[in-house]
Every structure is written in structure tokens, then in C-alpha cells.
Design a protein around this motif. Structure first.
Motif, mmCIF file in Angstrom:
data_model
loop_
_atom_site.group_PDB
_atom_site.id
_atom_site.type_symbol
_atom_site.label_atom_id
_atom_site.label_comp_id
_atom_site.label_asym_id
_atom_site.label_seq_id
_atom_site.Cartn_x
_atom_site.Cartn_y
_atom_site.Cartn_z
ATOM 1 N N ALA A 129 0.837 -1.194 0.000
ATOM 2 C CA ALA A 129 0.000 0.000 0.000
ATOM 3 C C ALA A 129 0.875 1.249 0.000
ATOM 4 C CB ALA A 129 -0.927 -0.019 1.216
ATOM 5 N N GLY A 130 0.232 2.378 -0.133
ATOM 6 C CA GLY A 130 0.951 3.640 -0.092
ATOM 7 C C GLY A 130 0.933 4.350 -1.424
ATOM 8 N N GLY A 131 1.137 5.662 -1.366
ATOM 9 C CA GLY A 131 1.039 6.475 -2.569
ATOM 10 C C GLY A 131 2.294 6.486 -3.406
ATOM 11 N N ASP A 132 3.451 6.148 -2.812
ATOM 12 C CA ASP A 132 4.707 6.180 -3.544
ATOM 13 C C ASP A 132 5.183 4.758 -3.809
ATOM 14 O OD1 ASP A 132 4.940 9.013 -3.552
ATOM 15 O OD2 ASP A 132 5.524 8.910 -1.438
ATOM 16 N N GLY A 133 6.040 4.627 -4.794
ATOM 17 C CA GLY A 133 6.541 3.307 -5.138
ATOM 18 C C GLY A 133 6.827 3.232 -6.614
ATOM 19 N N PRO A 134 6.988 2.030 -7.140
ATOM 20 C CA PRO A 134 7.326 1.878 -8.558
ATOM 21 C C PRO A 134 6.212 2.382 -9.462
ATOM 22 C CG PRO A 134 6.734 -0.234 -7.582
ATOM 23 C CD PRO A 134 6.855 0.737 -6.456
ATOM 24 N N LYS A 135 6.624 2.945 -10.596
ATOM 25 C CA LYS A 135 5.663 3.390 -11.601
ATOM 26 C C LYS A 135 5.107 2.161 -12.324
ATOM 27 C CE LYS A 135 5.179 7.198 -12.521
ATOM 28 N NZ LYS A 135 4.250 8.212 -11.972
ATOM 29 N N VAL A 136 3.776 2.065 -12.381
ATOM 30 C CA VAL A 136 3.118 0.870 -12.920
ATOM 31 C C VAL A 136 2.278 1.255 -14.132
ATOM 32 C CG1 VAL A 136 1.568 -1.059 -12.428
ATOM 33 C CG2 VAL A 136 3.023 -0.132 -10.604
ATOM 34 N N GLY A 137 2.582 0.682 -15.278
ATOM 35 C CA GLY A 137 1.734 0.840 -16.451
ATOM 36 C C GLY A 137 0.629 -0.198 -16.432
ATOM 37 N N VAL A 138 -0.509 0.137 -17.006
ATOM 38 C CA VAL A 138 -1.655 -0.772 -17.019
ATOM 39 C C VAL A 138 -2.174 -0.900 -18.448
ATOM 40 C CG1 VAL A 138 -3.968 -1.254 -16.151
ATOM 41 C CG2 VAL A 138 -2.285 -0.137 -14.655
ATOM 42 N N ALA A 139 -2.227 -2.133 -18.946
ATOM 43 C CA ALA A 139 -2.801 -2.435 -20.258
ATOM 44 C C ALA A 139 -3.926 -3.441 -20.043
ATOM 45 C CB ALA A 139 -1.740 -3.004 -21.195
ATOM 46 N N VAL A 140 -5.123 -3.114 -20.497
ATOM 47 C CA VAL A 140 -6.315 -3.902 -20.178
ATOM 48 C C VAL A 140 -7.052 -4.315 -21.442
ATOM 49 C CG1 VAL A 140 -8.464 -3.981 -18.866
ATOM 50 C CG2 VAL A 140 -6.566 -2.612 -18.025
ATOM 51 N N ALA A 141 -7.397 -5.599 -21.525
ATOM 52 C CA ALA A 141 -8.246 -6.105 -22.604
ATOM 53 C C ALA A 141 -9.700 -5.991 -22.182
ATOM 54 C CB ALA A 141 -7.905 -7.561 -22.909
ATOM 55 N N LEU A 142 -10.531 -5.515 -23.087
ATOM 56 C CA LEU A 142 -11.942 -5.257 -22.820
ATOM 57 C C LEU A 142 -12.797 -5.847 -23.937
ATOM 58 C CD1 LEU A 142 -11.388 -1.530 -21.853
ATOM 59 C CD2 LEU A 142 -12.178 -3.296 -20.262
ATOM 60 N N PRO A 143 -14.107 -6.023 -23.694
ATOM 61 C CA PRO A 143 -14.971 -6.554 -24.757
ATOM 62 C C PRO A 143 -15.078 -5.579 -25.924
ATOM 63 C CG PRO A 143 -16.264 -5.888 -22.841
ATOM 64 C CD PRO A 143 -14.840 -5.829 -22.429
ATOM 65 N N PRO A 144 -15.304 -6.107 -27.121
ATOM 66 C CA PRO A 144 -15.516 -5.238 -28.278
ATOM 67 C C PRO A 144 -16.927 -4.662 -28.259
ATOM 68 C CG PRO A 144 -15.822 -7.508 -28.916
ATOM 69 C CD PRO A 144 -15.413 -7.529 -27.470
ATOM 70 N N ASP B 201 -7.642 4.634 -8.595
ATOM 71 C CA ASP B 201 -8.019 4.498 -7.189
ATOM 72 C C ASP B 201 -7.086 3.545 -6.460
ATOM 73 O OD1 ASP B 201 -9.981 4.831 -4.923
ATOM 74 O OD2 ASP B 201 -10.213 2.673 -5.270
ATOM 75 N N ARG B 202 -6.675 2.463 -7.124
ATOM 76 C CA ARG B 202 -5.817 1.466 -6.479
ATOM 77 C C ARG B 202 -4.345 1.873 -6.479
ATOM 78 N NH1 ARG B 202 -10.307 0.281 -5.531
ATOM 79 N NH2 ARG B 202 -11.304 -1.781 -5.538
ATOM 80 N N LEU B 203 -3.903 2.602 -7.492
ATOM 81 C CA LEU B 203 -2.481 2.889 -7.642
ATOM 82 C C LEU B 203 -2.100 4.321 -7.290
ATOM 83 C CD1 LEU B 203 -1.855 0.912 -10.922
ATOM 84 C CD2 LEU B 203 -0.635 0.539 -8.785
ATOM 85 N N GLY B 204 -3.028 5.251 -7.373
ATOM 86 C CA GLY B 204 -2.720 6.638 -7.058
ATOM 87 C C GLY B 204 -1.619 7.190 -7.939
ATOM 88 N N ARG B 205 -0.608 7.797 -7.295
ATOM 89 C CA ARG B 205 0.483 8.433 -8.040
ATOM 90 C C ARG B 205 1.387 7.428 -8.737
ATOM 91 N NH1 ARG B 205 0.493 11.344 -3.231
ATOM 92 N NH2 ARG B 205 2.360 10.239 -2.470
ATOM 93 N N ARG B 206 1.258 6.162 -8.395
ATOM 94 C CA ARG B 206 2.091 5.136 -9.035
ATOM 95 C C ARG B 206 1.588 4.769 -10.429
ATOM 96 N NH1 ARG B 206 2.220 0.437 -4.627
ATOM 97 N NH2 ARG B 206 0.022 1.016 -4.575
ATOM 98 N N LEU B 207 0.373 5.168 -10.783
ATOM 99 C CA LEU B 207 -0.181 4.815 -12.086
ATOM 100 C C LEU B 207 0.584 5.511 -13.200
ATOM 101 C CD1 LEU B 207 -2.325 3.384 -13.804
ATOM 102 C CD2 LEU B 207 -3.805 5.365 -13.460
ATOM 103 N N GLY B 208 1.141 4.710 -14.086
ATOM 104 C CA GLY B 208 1.855 5.236 -15.243
ATOM 105 C C GLY B 208 0.961 5.255 -16.465
ATOM 106 N N PRO B 209 1.492 4.931 -17.642
ATOM 107 C CA PRO B 209 0.666 4.924 -18.856
ATOM 108 C C PRO B 209 -0.441 3.880 -18.753
ATOM 109 C CG PRO B 209 2.816 3.924 -19.262
ATOM 110 C CD PRO B 209 2.897 4.557 -17.923
ATOM 111 N N PHE B 210 -1.568 4.194 -19.373
ATOM 112 C CA PHE B 210 -2.734 3.305 -19.353
ATOM 113 C C PHE B 210 -3.232 3.147 -20.773
ATOM 114 C CE2 PHE B 210 -7.185 2.327 -19.362
ATOM 115 C CZ PHE B 210 -7.377 1.464 -18.297
ATOM 116 N N GLN B 211 -3.551 1.896 -21.157
ATOM 117 C CA GLN B 211 -4.074 1.635 -22.495
ATOM 118 C C GLN B 211 -5.123 0.535 -22.439
ATOM 119 O OE1 GLN B 211 -3.028 3.176 -25.563
ATOM 120 N NE2 GLN B 211 -4.904 2.191 -26.241
ATOM 121 N N GLY B 212 -6.273 0.781 -23.058
ATOM 122 C CA GLY B 212 -7.319 -0.225 -23.161
ATOM 123 C C GLY B 212 -7.387 -0.784 -24.572
ATOM 124 N N PHE B 213 -7.684 -2.076 -24.683
ATOM 125 C CA PHE B 213 -7.794 -2.753 -25.974
ATOM 126 C C PHE B 213 -9.164 -3.417 -26.036
ATOM 127 C CE2 PHE B 213 -3.332 -2.438 -24.997
ATOM 128 C CZ PHE B 213 -2.764 -2.046 -26.199
#
Length: 372
Positions: free
Chosen positions: A102-117, A139-151
Motif C-alpha cells: 500500500a501507499g502512494g509512492d513506489g514503482p511506476k506501474v503501467g496498465v494495459a487492459v483487454a476489454l470486450p468489443p 483508485d488502487r495505484l494513485g500516483r504510481r499509475l503510469g501509462p494506461f491503455q485499453g484494448f
């Protein structure tokens, strides 16, 4: 330089094409499925052959029979669209992120998510699902959230997400990456559309015995770059990713001979030393003849790289068709089989096939435990 991924090949255009891709390490896996509330429970249930099928509470088919679905427990039945996708993904995401603490600081995390068409029963605006999942990740990552991409491409979306995460990690944009997938076919409009398209499974004379059981699920992988001897423990290494594109689609009337899937399989297998033979196959075949025929042709073309092309695991018979959630959940089953000593060897080929034409494949490696 920013990482760039070719949407059809999965090639990282920002990477050095002269060298072999560096493996990624799967540190943690989260899952929320019709047969289990977390990764370990889900893998154990599939291994035991448990089935999550049930009759829908109120939807009936044109033969007057209750529609059979695979539904996740613990989600409000009234939730639909982007809200349902976020509710499904939340438990899997929490599980996958557990090693980061937990916590607001830490490694930068990118998120790539597959979604329905886009299909009946999904949001009219594709961006709505992406926004709902991005808000959940923020909400879960806070400042740690890096690039985000949905597919939003269904079954093959997880492989596109994996290719993107690999590019981010190679490029140094992130310290870790989440590759997730979430889908639900259980909206009434979606179920009615599936029956109208003759894809809904049913055993009656007015039904389609070669259709599929609509499911819903979510899965999430936490990945880092694979280092030397100090690499963190985890579930498996991702050795290769390949994408393809099929032009002869399901229900088009054209005969599919697996050209797109063959592209994806070969692109993934080309990243693996040719002397290595793939021991296991996990895929998203769901009972439809189209998918079986497609793999029949593709498997023959790459049979020299597979120990046995006809020996594969297709878990749709346990949790239904889970669409965009397939990749992380299939990787879970492959890695768990190695941990428990059930796998036939350390190398597993995963593949997925989208109705829209996208095809994806990946090769993972995990040590096989010696069973006492």
C-alpha cells in the motif's frame, strides 16, 4: 524514445530488433471467475474439472428453456456495462497488486487492459469502459499509475495488452506493468444477440449444440523485467508474444484455414529458440466449430514446434467463454500446472481468437515441480 507497438504483429518498434526479446517475469496473478474468487482457487477448480454453469435467473431462449451461463458470485445482478466490468476486475487487480504493498509512492506501474468489443449490451461509447477501468486503477495505484491503455478487441485483446506492456518495460517507461482482461456476456441484450447470431449453446432441437456458454471473468498479471540471479520470485516468464489478423471471420460464410492464427503462432514461436519444443497448449476454444477448424489448420502448420498439437486445455468447459479475460486466466492455469507438477514440461503456448479478426499467441516458461 517512446515504445511503439504494431497493432497487428506485436512488434515493439522502439526496441532493438537485432536482439532477442528479454523475458518478462510474472510476479503475481489475480483472478475472479465463475469457479473461484482468486487465482489459486480458480486454478484448483479447473484442475478438478468443476463446472460453473447455471441457469440464468430469468433469461429464456426461443425454445422456452432457461439460458445457461457461467456467472461470477458476489456481483450485484443489476450491475451492467462499464460498472460491471469494473466490479469484476477490482478483486483480480487487488490480488495482482499485492506484492507492491500500500501507499502512494513506489514503482511506476503501467496498465494495459483487454476489454470486450462493441456489441449489443456493451456501452454505446467504447470509451466508457476504458474510463471506468482507468478510474479503478487510479483508485488502487494513485500516483504510481503510469501509462494506461485499453484494448476493446475481445479474446485477442490480452495479447495486444501484453505486447504493449512489454514495450513499456523495454523502453523504461515503467518499473512494473499490469496486464489485465475483463469481460461479461451476461447482459440480457448480449444474450439475446448471441442467440440471434446462433452462437448460444443449447441442447434442444431449436438450439445450437455447437454454440458456447456465455461467461464472465477477470484476470490480472503483475509483470517486471526479468533480471539476472536477483530476479524476484514469481509464477512464470513470458518469453514471446505474437499477433495476427484473420480476414475470414466467423459467420462470414468464408472458409477459415487459420491464416491469422498461424501468423500469431509463428511470430511468437519465432522468438523461442527453434530447438525448444512446446510442451503444453492452453487456448480459448469454446465449442464452436469455427474455432476448432481454425486451430486444426494452424496447429498442423506449426506441429514441428509442438510436442502434441492435439493435446490442449480449453477451460471454457469450466467457466464458459470469458472473452477478453482469457490471456491472464490461461497463463494462470499453465503456470499453476507447472507449480503443481501436472504440466508435461516447462514451455506453454497460449492463444486467443477474436470474433473481430484479432489473433494472439504467447509462450511462457515455468519450472515444473517434481511430484512426490
Amino acid at each position: 524514445m517512446s515504445a511503439r507497438v504494431d497493432a497487428d504483429t506485436g512488434v515493439d518498434r522502439g526496441a532493438d530488433s537485432a536482439g532477442a526479446p528479454q523475458p518478462l517475469r510474472v510476479i503475481e496473478i489475480g483472478a475472479f471467475t465463475p469457479v473461484g474468487g482468486d487465482a489459486r482457487a480458480t486454478a484448483a477448480a479447473v484442475r478438478a474439472g468443476l463446472c460453473g454453469f447455471r441457469e440464468h435467473a430469468y433469461m429464456v431462449d426461443t425454445a422456452g428453456e432457461p439460458m445457461r451461463v457461467a456467472q461470477v458470485d458476489g456481483i450485484d445482478a443489476a450491475l451492467s456495462g462499464p460498472a460491471r466490468l469494473a466490479a469484476l476486475l477490482a478483486p483480480a487487480l487487488v490480488q495482482a497488486l499485492a506484492p507492491l504493498g500500500a501507499g502512494g509512492d513506489g514503482p511506476k506501474v503501467g496498465v494495459a487492459v483487454a476489454l470486450p468489443p462493441m456489441r449489443p449490451g456493451t456501452a454505446a461509447d467504447p470509451a466508457a469502459a476504458v474510463d471506468a477501468v482507468r478510474a479503478l486503477c487510479r483508485d488502487r495505484l494513485g500516483r504510481r499509475l503510469g501509462p494506461f491503455q485499453g484494448f476493446a478487441s475481445g479474446h485477442a485483446g490480452g495479447y495486444q495488452a501484453l505486447a504493449q506492456a512489454r514495450a513499456w518495460l523495454r523502453d523504461g517507461q515503467v518499473d512494473a506493468a499490469i496486464v489485465a482482461g475483463v469481460d461479461s456476456y451476461l447482459d440480457p441484450l448480449t444474450l439475446e444477440w448471441l442467440e440471434a447470431e446462433d452462437q448460444l449453446h443449447g441442447a434442444g432441437p431449436l438450439n445450437n449444440a455447437w454454440g458456447f456458454i456465455p461467461g464472465e471473468a477477470a484476470g490480472a498479471l503483475l509483470l517486471t523485467r526479468r533480471g539476472g540471479g536477483d530476479a524476484p520470485d514469481g509464477w512464470a516468464d513470458v518469453l514471446a508474444v505474437g499477433l495476427g489478423r484473420e480476414s475470414k471471420l466467423n459467420k462470414s460464410g468464408e472458409v477459415c484455414i487459420g491464416e491469422g492464427l498461424t501468423q500469431a503462432l509463428r511470430r511468437a514461436l519465432d522468438e523461442v529458440p527453434e530447438e525448444l519444443v512446446i510442451d503444453n497448449v492452453v487456448c480459448d476454444m469454446n465449442g464452436e466449430a469455427y474455432r476448432a477448424d481454425e486451430y486444426g489448420f494452424s496447429g498442423l502448420r506449426v506441429r514441428d514446434r509442438l510436442r502434441d498439437p492435439t493435446d490442449f486445455l480449453a477451460p471454457a468447459d469450466c467457466w464458459g467463454d470469458v472473452g477478453a479475460a482469457g490471456l491472464p486466466l490461461h497463463l494462470l492455469l499453465a503456470a499453476s500446472a507447472c507449480r503443481k507438477g501436472h504440466a508435461k514440461g516447462p514451455l506453454t503456448l497460449l492463444w486467443g481468437s477474436s470474433d473481430g479478426g484479432g489473433r494472439g499467441a504467447a509462450v511462457i516458461r515455468a519450472d515444473v515441480a517434481v511430484r512426490a
